[in-house]
Structures are given as structure tokens and as C-alpha cells.
Motif scaffolding. Structure first.
Motif, PDB file in Angstrom:
ATOM      1  N   ARG A   7      -1.454  -4.249  -5.496  1.00 56.74           N
ATOM      2  CA  ARG A   7      -1.988  -3.937  -6.822  1.00 56.74           C
ATOM      3  C   ARG A   7      -3.489  -3.641  -6.714  1.00 56.74           C
ATOM      4  O   ARG A   7      -4.260  -4.488  -6.253  1.00 56.74           O
ATOM      5  CB  ARG A   7      -1.717  -5.096  -7.790  1.00 56.74           C
ATOM      6  CG  ARG A   7      -0.226  -5.375  -7.983  1.00 56.74           C
ATOM      7  CD  ARG A   7       0.027  -6.592  -8.854  1.00 56.74           C
ATOM      8  NE  ARG A   7      -0.456  -6.418 -10.219  1.00 56.74           N
ATOM      9  CZ  ARG A   7       0.222  -5.792 -11.174  1.00 56.74           C
ATOM     10  NH1 ARG A   7       1.431  -5.287 -10.917  1.00 56.74           N
ATOM     11  NH2 ARG A   7      -0.282  -5.685 -12.391  1.00 56.74           N
ATOM     12  N   ILE A   8      -3.882  -2.439  -7.134  1.00 54.81           N
ATOM     13  CA  ILE A   8      -5.255  -1.951  -6.956  1.00 54.81           C
ATOM     14  C   ILE A   8      -5.878  -1.631  -8.307  1.00 54.81           C
ATOM     15  O   ILE A   8      -5.264  -0.998  -9.161  1.00 54.81           O
ATOM     16  CB  ILE A   8      -5.273  -0.680  -6.097  1.00 54.81           C
ATOM     17  CG1 ILE A   8      -4.694  -0.934  -4.700  1.00 54.81           C
ATOM     18  CG2 ILE A   8      -6.696  -0.109  -5.989  1.00 54.81           C
ATOM     19  CD1 ILE A   8      -4.484   0.343  -3.887  1.00 54.81           C
ATOM     20  N   TYR A  29       0.292   4.974  -4.272  1.00 50.75           N
ATOM     21  CA  TYR A  29      -0.319   3.640  -4.275  1.00 50.75           C
ATOM     22  C   TYR A  29      -0.302   3.090  -5.699  1.00 50.75           C
ATOM     23  O   TYR A  29      -0.343   3.841  -6.684  1.00 50.75           O
ATOM     24  CB  TYR A  29      -1.739   3.709  -3.714  1.00 50.75           C
ATOM     25  CG  TYR A  29      -1.773   4.090  -2.253  1.00 50.75           C
ATOM     26  CD1 TYR A  29      -1.811   3.124  -1.253  1.00 50.75           C
ATOM     27  CD2 TYR A  29      -1.724   5.430  -1.863  1.00 50.75           C
ATOM     28  CE1 TYR A  29      -1.819   3.474   0.090  1.00 50.75           C
ATOM     29  CE2 TYR A  29      -1.719   5.793  -0.528  1.00 50.75           C
ATOM     30  CZ  TYR A  29      -1.767   4.813   0.453  1.00 50.75           C
ATOM     31  OH  TYR A  29      -1.764   5.172   1.774  1.00 50.75           O
ATOM     32  N   ASN A  30      -0.274   1.784  -5.804  1.00 51.83           N
ATOM     33  CA  ASN A  30      -0.042   1.116  -7.087  1.00 51.83           C
ATOM     34  C   ASN A  30      -1.365   0.845  -7.808  1.00 51.83           C
ATOM     35  O   ASN A  30      -1.967  -0.213  -7.651  1.00 51.83           O
ATOM     36  CB  ASN A  30       0.729  -0.190  -6.844  1.00 51.83           C
ATOM     37  CG  ASN A  30       1.152  -0.850  -8.141  1.00 51.83           C
ATOM     38  OD1 ASN A  30       1.116  -0.246  -9.201  1.00 51.83           O
ATOM     39  ND2 ASN A  30       1.566  -2.108  -8.046  1.00 51.83           N
ATOM     40  N   ILE A  31      -1.820   1.810  -8.595  1.00 52.91           N
ATOM     41  CA  ILE A  31      -3.075   1.669  -9.343  1.00 52.91           C
ATOM     42  C   ILE A  31      -2.749   1.024 -10.688  1.00 52.91           C
ATOM     43  O   ILE A  31      -2.201   1.671 -11.598  1.00 52.91           O
ATOM     44  CB  ILE A  31      -3.754   3.044  -9.560  1.00 52.91           C
ATOM     45  CG1 ILE A  31      -3.925   3.788  -8.231  1.00 52.91           C
ATOM     46  CG2 ILE A  31      -5.095   2.863 -10.269  1.00 52.91           C
ATOM     47  CD1 ILE A  31      -4.770   3.058  -7.213  1.00 52.91           C
ATOM     48  N   VAL A  32      -3.098  -0.258 -10.826  1.00 49.49           N
ATOM     49  CA  VAL A  32      -2.738  -0.993 -12.043  1.00 49.49           C
ATOM     50  C   VAL A  32      -3.841  -0.935 -13.095  1.00 49.49           C
ATOM     51  O   VAL A  32      -3.629  -1.359 -14.237  1.00 49.49           O
ATOM     52  CB  VAL A  32      -2.407  -2.466 -11.715  1.00 49.49           C
ATOM     53  CG1 VAL A  32      -1.195  -2.538 -10.805  1.00 49.49           C
ATOM     54  CG2 VAL A  32      -3.609  -3.187 -11.106  1.00 49.49           C
ATOM     55  N   GLY A  33      -5.012  -0.417 -12.738  1.00 55.83           N
ATOM     56  CA  GLY A  33      -6.097  -0.306 -13.703  1.00 55.83           C
ATOM     57  C   GLY A  33      -7.203   0.591 -13.185  1.00 55.83           C
ATOM     58  O   GLY A  33      -7.400   0.716 -11.972  1.00 55.83           O
ATOM     59  N   HIS A  87      -9.811  -4.340  -5.094  1.00 57.02           N
ATOM     60  CA  HIS A  87     -10.611  -3.457  -5.937  1.00 57.02           C
ATOM     61  C   HIS A  87     -11.246  -2.383  -5.052  1.00 57.02           C
ATOM     62  O   HIS A  87     -11.708  -2.682  -3.943  1.00 57.02           O
ATOM     63  CB  HIS A  87     -11.734  -4.223  -6.652  1.00 57.02           C
ATOM     64  CG  HIS A  87     -11.263  -5.138  -7.729  1.00 57.02           C
ATOM     65  ND1 HIS A  87     -12.107  -6.027  -8.380  1.00 57.02           N
ATOM     66  CD2 HIS A  87     -10.040  -5.316  -8.296  1.00 57.02           C
ATOM     67  CE1 HIS A  87     -11.421  -6.701  -9.286  1.00 57.02           C
ATOM     68  NE2 HIS A  87     -10.171  -6.294  -9.259  1.00 57.02           N
ATOM     69  N   ILE A  88     -11.311  -1.160  -5.569  1.00 58.22           N
ATOM     70  CA  ILE A  88     -11.963  -0.050  -4.864  1.00 58.22           C
ATOM     71  C   ILE A  88     -13.039   0.504  -5.779  1.00 58.22           C
ATOM     72  O   ILE A  88     -12.782   0.802  -6.950  1.00 58.22           O
ATOM     73  CB  ILE A  88     -10.959   1.060  -4.506  1.00 58.22           C
ATOM     74  CG1 ILE A  88      -9.856   0.511  -3.598  1.00 58.22           C
ATOM     75  CG2 ILE A  88     -11.670   2.236  -3.839  1.00 58.22           C
ATOM     76  CD1 ILE A  88      -8.732   1.511  -3.319  1.00 58.22           C
ATOM     77  N   ASP A 182      -7.170   5.756   4.470  1.00 54.99           N
ATOM     78  CA  ASP A 182      -7.102   5.074   5.770  1.00 54.99           C
ATOM     79  C   ASP A 182      -7.485   3.611   5.646  1.00 54.99           C
ATOM     80  O   ASP A 182      -6.880   2.730   6.282  1.00 54.99           O
ATOM     81  CB  ASP A 182      -8.021   5.764   6.777  1.00 54.99           C
ATOM     82  CG  ASP A 182      -7.520   7.140   7.198  1.00 54.99           C
ATOM     83  OD1 ASP A 182      -6.333   7.437   6.947  1.00 54.99           O
ATOM     84  OD2 ASP A 182      -8.317   7.907   7.774  1.00 54.99           O
ATOM     85  N   THR A 183      -8.507   3.331   4.823  1.00 52.24           N
ATOM     86  CA  THR A 183      -8.971   1.947   4.657  1.00 52.24           C
ATOM     87  C   THR A 183      -7.923   1.102   3.952  1.00 52.24           C
ATOM     88  O   THR A 183      -7.648  -0.038   4.367  1.00 52.24           O
ATOM     89  CB  THR A 183     -10.299   1.931   3.873  1.00 52.24           C
ATOM     90  OG1 THR A 183     -11.296   2.643   4.617  1.00 52.24           O
ATOM     91  CG2 THR A 183     -10.778   0.509   3.635  1.00 52.24           C
ATOM     92  N   VAL A 184      -7.307   1.631   2.911  1.00 51.58           N
ATOM     93  CA  VAL A 184      -6.259   0.886   2.209  1.00 51.58           C
ATOM     94  C   VAL A 184      -5.082   0.620   3.144  1.00 51.58           C
ATOM     95  O   VAL A 184      -4.546  -0.498   3.189  1.00 51.58           O
ATOM     96  CB  VAL A 184      -5.790   1.644   0.949  1.00 51.58           C
ATOM     97  CG1 VAL A 184      -4.583   0.933   0.317  1.00 51.58           C
ATOM     98  CG2 VAL A 184      -6.914   1.746  -0.069  1.00 51.58           C
ATOM     99  N   ASP A 185      -4.702   1.624   3.928  1.00 49.79           N
ATOM    100  CA  ASP A 185      -3.586   1.442   4.863  1.00 49.79           C
ATOM    101  C   ASP A 185      -3.912   0.370   5.904  1.00 49.79           C
ATOM    102  O   ASP A 185      -3.041  -0.435   6.282  1.00 49.79           O
ATOM    103  CB  ASP A 185      -3.265   2.759   5.568  1.00 49.79           C
ATOM    104  CG  ASP A 185      -2.581   3.765   4.641  1.00 49.79           C
ATOM    105  OD1 ASP A 185      -2.117   3.347   3.560  1.00 49.79           O
ATOM    106  OD2 ASP A 185      -2.524   4.958   5.011  1.00 49.79           O
TER     107      ASP A 185
END
Length: 321
Positions: A7-8, A29-33, A87-88, A182-185
Motif C-alpha cells: 500500500r503506497i 502498483y497499489n496507490i491508496v492515496g 510513502h513516495i 526500480d526502488t519500489v521493486d
């Protein structure tokens, strides 16, 4: 954990951030907000301005938050209720600890420089303005001091002699989006090995700043060497744009933005700020040579090539100051 399960929450404002958000959404990817700046009144028509990130988030039906204050209790509670694990942050504002320390996997930022070089608000501008030939993007985990967190990944690109801040910005935006994925993976795979920035500095080397660009920062000092001015102008083009004051024969002062010049020209004895017109060529003296102005904009007018400008403006006895 898979990308569907992670959850991102994404924080960002301009187009530079949209490219990464788009890649995340389209990649499943799971962008929840999504958190972005509040709408603001801007422009001559006093229209309501919505950030590029907001426009994209609304188009995609993403959960959107626009807090006035990032420490506001209602916002913090809403953010906490999303149960994000990561968080990103890209091209946003400084986050309080209550926000960046919230997710269990941390908060990482995409920064448009090779940290610890060019910490601050305007890294692309300063890299070009300083005549650097290499820059890049960095992902790093947030901590208290701005742009000082441990580095996750970096990748570099060359800055060409004809590049300006716009062309470098566009390339870093795409490169940065690749690195965000790449960073999230890597975070999902558990393979991240962050490196403290202090360990990336050689003995005696210090981190370099990239402070916010102000109006006076953009002013052209014709007493500087031509090479420095060439870099200064392209490092501010097209926005916010280098500027100078043009004094006409009657002593009137005109505000002029300058967007592009030639490479530095040798011109012995040229007085800084002195204008020389040679056919369709508009040249201005610097400390050790001259620059030919290729593109400029008189206050209240449109941007135009120098030869068009000269057809509509009498440059006899004019000078830059």
C-alpha cells in the motif's frame, strides 16, 4: 509481498512527479492515496490552479488529499487510516516527521541530482548554471535534515553544451520514473542496502547546495566571463529565465528576459553590456568576450528570435546594464 499488496501513498505536485505516478498506476502498483498542494489562484485571470498531480489523480479516480497544513490532525488521521506501508515523495514540500516516519517501510524521495551534490530546491538549475557535464537522479530515505537521507539508488546522465534546464528536466523526469519503479521493486524484494551520504563524500569534500532561485539570482551581470553567463542563461531557460535591463537612447529602462545565446565568442576590448549589431546578429560584450543573443522577450511582449526583436526595436545607442 507483491506490488498489489504493498500500500503506497504518493506525494507530489508538478509534471516531474506525474511521470512517476503514471508509471506506478499503469504498472499495477497499489496507490491508496495521493497528496498534493491545495488549489491556488494564479495568472492574470485569477483562475483556480490545480497541480498536475491533482489533475492526473482525479482522472484516475485516486484517493486525493490536499491539506493546507501537513501537521493538521484531521489530515494525519486520514493518512494513518490508509494503512500505507510506503510513502513516495517527488517534488513536494518538506514533510514533518509525523508523516514521513508513519509507514513501516519508510518514506523515500526522488531527487534530481547525484546526492550529496545539489541538496535543495533547484538542483537541475544549479547543475547547468555551474557548467556541470554530468547530473542524475537519486532515491533516498527521508530523515530530519532536508536531502540528507541514506541513498537507495542513483543513475547519471550527461549534460550537453546545448542543453538547458528544460531539456535536462525532461530527461531526468523519465529516468527518475524508471528509478522509482526500480526502488519500489527493490523494497518489495527486501534487497535495499541504503548508503549514508557521508560515506559518499571523499576526504575534505562537502555536500553542495542548490538553494531556491529568486528574481535577483536570475539577473545577468555582464561583468562576468562569457562562459559563466552562457551557463547562467541556459541554466534558467525557459523558466524562470535570466534577465537584464536594456537602456535605450532616451535613458528608458526595459526589462528583458534572455532565453538562449550562442557559445561564447572571443571579442577583444568589448565593454560589458555593450550591444553590437552585425546584420541579423545581436551581440553583447562580457568580461572576456561576447555572447550572441538568440532568443529574448521584452516585458509585456512575446518571446521571439533576436532578429525579429531587432526589426521592431531600435538598438542604436542601447546597452544592457
Amino acid at each position: 509481498m507483491t506490488k498489489d499488496e504493498l500500500r503506497i501513498v504518493f506525494f507530489g505536485t508538478p509534471d516531474f512527479a506525474v511521470e512517476s505516478l503514471r508509471r506506478l498506476v499503469e504498472g499495477g502498483y497499489n496507490i491508496v492515496g495521493v497528496v498534493t498542494m491545495p488549489d491556488k489562484i494564479a495568472g492574470r485571470g485569477h483562475r483556480l490552479f490545480q497541480s498536475a498531480v491533482k489533475q492526473y489523480a482525479v482522472e484516475q479516480g485516486l484517493h486525493l488529499m490536499q491539506p493546507e497544513r501537513l501537521k493538521d490532525e484531521a489530515f494525519v488521521e486520514e493518512l494513518r487510516s490508509l494503512n500505507a506501508q510506503l510513502h513516495i515523495v517527488i517534488a513536494f514540500r518538506m514533510l514533518p516527521e509525523v508523516v514521513w516516519a508513519m509507514p513501516p517501510l519508510g518514506t523515500f524521495n526522488l531527487h534530481a541530482s547525484l546526492l550529496p551534490k545539489y541538496r535543495g530546491a533547484a538542483p537541475i538549475n544549479w547543475a547547468v548554471m555551474n557548467g556541470d557535464t554530468v547530473t542524475g537522479v537519486t532515491t533516498f530515505f527521508l530523515k530530519h535534515e532536508i536531502d540528507t537521507g541514506d541513498v537507495i539508488q542513483q543513475q547519471s546522465i550527461e549534460i550537453g553544451r546545448s542543453d538547458n534546464v528544460e531539456t535536462v528536466y525532461d530527461r531526468l523526469m523519465v529516468l527518475g520514473a524508471d528509478m522509482v519503479i526500480d526502488t519500489v521493486d527493490a523494497i518489495i524484494a527486501g534487497s535495499v542496502k541504503p548508503i549514508p551520504q557521508d560515506e559518499m563524500l571523499t576526504a575534505g569534500e562537502e555536500a553542495t547546495p542548490a538553494p531556491k532561485i529568486f528574481t535577483e539570482t536570475c539577473r545577468i551581470d555582464w561583468n562576468r566571463p562569457a562562459e559563466q553567463l552562457y551557463n547562467h542563461i541556459r541554466g534558467l531557460s525557459p523558466y524562470p529565465a535570466a534577465w537584464s535591463e536594456l537602456v535605450d537612447a532616451q535613458g528608458n529602462v526595459h526589462h528583458v528576459k534572455i532565453f538562449a545565446t550562442s557559445e561564447p565568442l572571443p571579442k577583444g576590448g568589448a565593454v560589458p553590456g555593450t550591444i553590437t549589431v552585425d546584420g541579423k546578429h545581436l551581440m553583447v560584450g562580457c568580461a572576456d568576450g561576447a555572447l550572441e543573443i538568440l532568443s529574448l522577450q521584452l516585458s509585456g511582449k512575446r518571446r521571439m528570435p533576436a532578429d525579429d526583436f531587432m526589426r521592431g526595436f531600435n538598438l542604436n545607442s542601447c546597452r544592457f546594464q
